[in-house]
Write an enzyme that holds these catalytic residues in place. Structure first.
Site, PDB file in Angstrom:
ATOM      1  N   HIS A  96       0.854  -1.193   0.000  1.00  5.68           N
ATOM      2  CA  HIS A  96       0.000   0.000   0.000  1.00  5.68           C
ATOM      3  C   HIS A  96       0.890   1.243   0.000  1.00  5.68           C
ATOM      4  O   HIS A  96       1.954   1.256   0.616  1.00  5.68           O
ATOM      5  CB  HIS A  96      -0.922  -0.015   1.227  1.00  5.68           C
ATOM      6  CG  HIS A  96      -1.978   1.037   1.139  1.00  5.68           C
ATOM      7  ND1 HIS A  96      -1.737   2.349   1.483  1.00  5.68           N
ATOM      8  CD2 HIS A  96      -3.261   0.987   0.698  1.00  5.68           C
ATOM      9  CE1 HIS A  96      -2.844   3.048   1.261  1.00  5.68           C
ATOM     10  NE2 HIS A  96      -3.778   2.251   0.793  1.00  5.68           N
ATOM     11  N   GLU A 168      -3.915   2.065  -7.759  1.00  2.05           N
ATOM     12  CA  GLU A 168      -4.304   3.202  -6.928  1.00  2.05           C
ATOM     13  C   GLU A 168      -3.398   4.400  -7.216  1.00  2.05           C
ATOM     14  O   GLU A 168      -2.256   4.436  -6.718  1.00  2.05           O
ATOM     15  CB  GLU A 168      -4.157   2.851  -5.443  1.00  2.05           C
ATOM     16  CG  GLU A 168      -4.967   1.674  -4.987  1.00  2.05           C
ATOM     17  CD  GLU A 168      -5.265   1.744  -3.499  1.00  2.05           C
ATOM     18  OE1 GLU A 168      -6.427   1.975  -3.158  1.00  2.05           O
ATOM     19  OE2 GLU A 168      -4.329   1.612  -2.687  1.00  2.05           O
TER      20      GLU A 168
HETATM   21  C1  PEP Z   1      -6.626   3.522   0.089  1.00  2.00           C
HETATM   22  O1  PEP Z   1      -6.122   3.877   1.143  1.00  2.00           O
HETATM   23  O2  PEP Z   1      -6.180   2.537  -0.522  1.00  2.00           O
HETATM   24  C2  PEP Z   1      -7.744   4.278  -0.439  1.00  2.00           C
HETATM   25  C3  PEP Z   1      -8.216   3.956  -1.609  1.00  2.00           C
HETATM   26  O3  PEP Z   1      -8.215   5.276   0.357  1.00  2.00           O
HETATM   27  P1  PEP Z   1      -9.444   6.276   0.021  1.00  2.00           P
HETATM   28  O4  PEP Z   1     -10.583   5.442  -0.446  1.00  2.00           O
HETATM   29  O5  PEP Z   1      -9.711   6.963   1.303  1.00  2.00           O
HETATM   30  O6  PEP Z   1      -8.963   7.199  -1.058  1.00  2.00           O
END
Ligand code: PEP
Length: 254
Positions: A96, A168
């Protein structure tokens, strides 16, 4: 039928109370509404066992947010894959961006964690993605490719068989900003094709998630993106009403 996988990352939030006030109603909701999508909730590690017992006999699955590369020994404060297996945890988030940023985890360490998780026959949820600087320099694909290549180098061509990859964009996490739907589609398609090019496996043997500011208002649009197999959700997963709205939307949108 398009069944999305929803992963909730609670990060450093949780308490015994929250297990009762959030996890319990979520698992009741999933059970009562026969939600067939995979719902994986990742609370902090101290609550994993209790969380597992709360969701027993429902379709909700408990996952871990992190694991160490070492199996046992003098590594104070860490948890191992064997400990996770011992308490029936099968899914583990690896790499992450908050681990990369606050705990100095680099691509090499993350690849080793991914390897340890796979060797233990657990399922890694690998997070990859670009910073806002990479995004502005149009180097997103190169950055993600590097994060993937290092895993192929270590594990060989079947590295991604039976895994989840969460794309992400770091700049979208917790920022309430999401990229355009076309951009998310292009990136998820790129990642899928790139992995399939390196290995001779079925495209159904791994899944691509999108993560970054997913909420109850944008989920319907995001669900329409063809190459997104599900979502990794941070802050909104801590709100019962919002998270249930998301589950309702994905179960209607099949
Ligand atoms: C994450 O921490 O992987 C994430 C997607 O957070 P958020 O949904 O708060 O953007």
């Amino acid at each position: 039928m398009n069944k999305k996988i929803i992963i909730a990352n609670w990060k450093l939030n949780g308490s015994i109370q929250l297990l009762q006030n959030l996890l319990k109603p979520i698992s009741d909701f999933v059970k009562m509404n026969h939600i067939s999508s995979k719902v994986i909730i990742a609370p902090p590690s101290v609550y994993l066992n209790q969380a597992y017992n709360i969701v027993l006999n429902t379709n909700v699955i408990i996952g871990a947010q992190n694991v160490d590369v070492n199996s046992f020994g003098a590594f104070t404060g860490e948890i191992s894959v064997n400990m996770l297996k011992d308490i029936n945890i099968r899914y583990v988030i690896v790499g992450h961006s908050e681990r990369r940023l606050h705990h100095q985890e680099n691509n090499i360490l993350i690849a080793k964690k991914f390897e340890v998780v796979k060797h233990a026959k657990l399922i890694p949820i690998l997070c990859i993605g670009e910073t806002d600087k990479d995004y502005n320099l149009y180097t997103t694909q190169r950055v993600c490719q590097k994060q993937i290549d290092i895993i192929f180098d270590l594990l060989g061509e079947t590295a991604f068989c039976n895994t989840i990859i969460a794309y992400e964009p770091i700049w979208a996490i917790g920022s309430k900003k999401i990229p355009s739907l076309n951009y998310i589609q292009d990136m998820c398609c790129f990642i899928k094709d790139y992995i399939l090019k390196q290995q001779n496996i079925n495209k159904k043997s791994f899944f691509i998630q999108y993560g970054g500011s997913v909420n109850e208002n944008n989920i319907q649009q995001l669900c329409k993106i063809p190459d997104v197999d599900g979502f990794l959700i941070g802050s909104v997963s801590l709100s019962l009403n919002k998270f249930l709205k998301i589950l309702k939307t994905i179960s209607i949108d099949k």
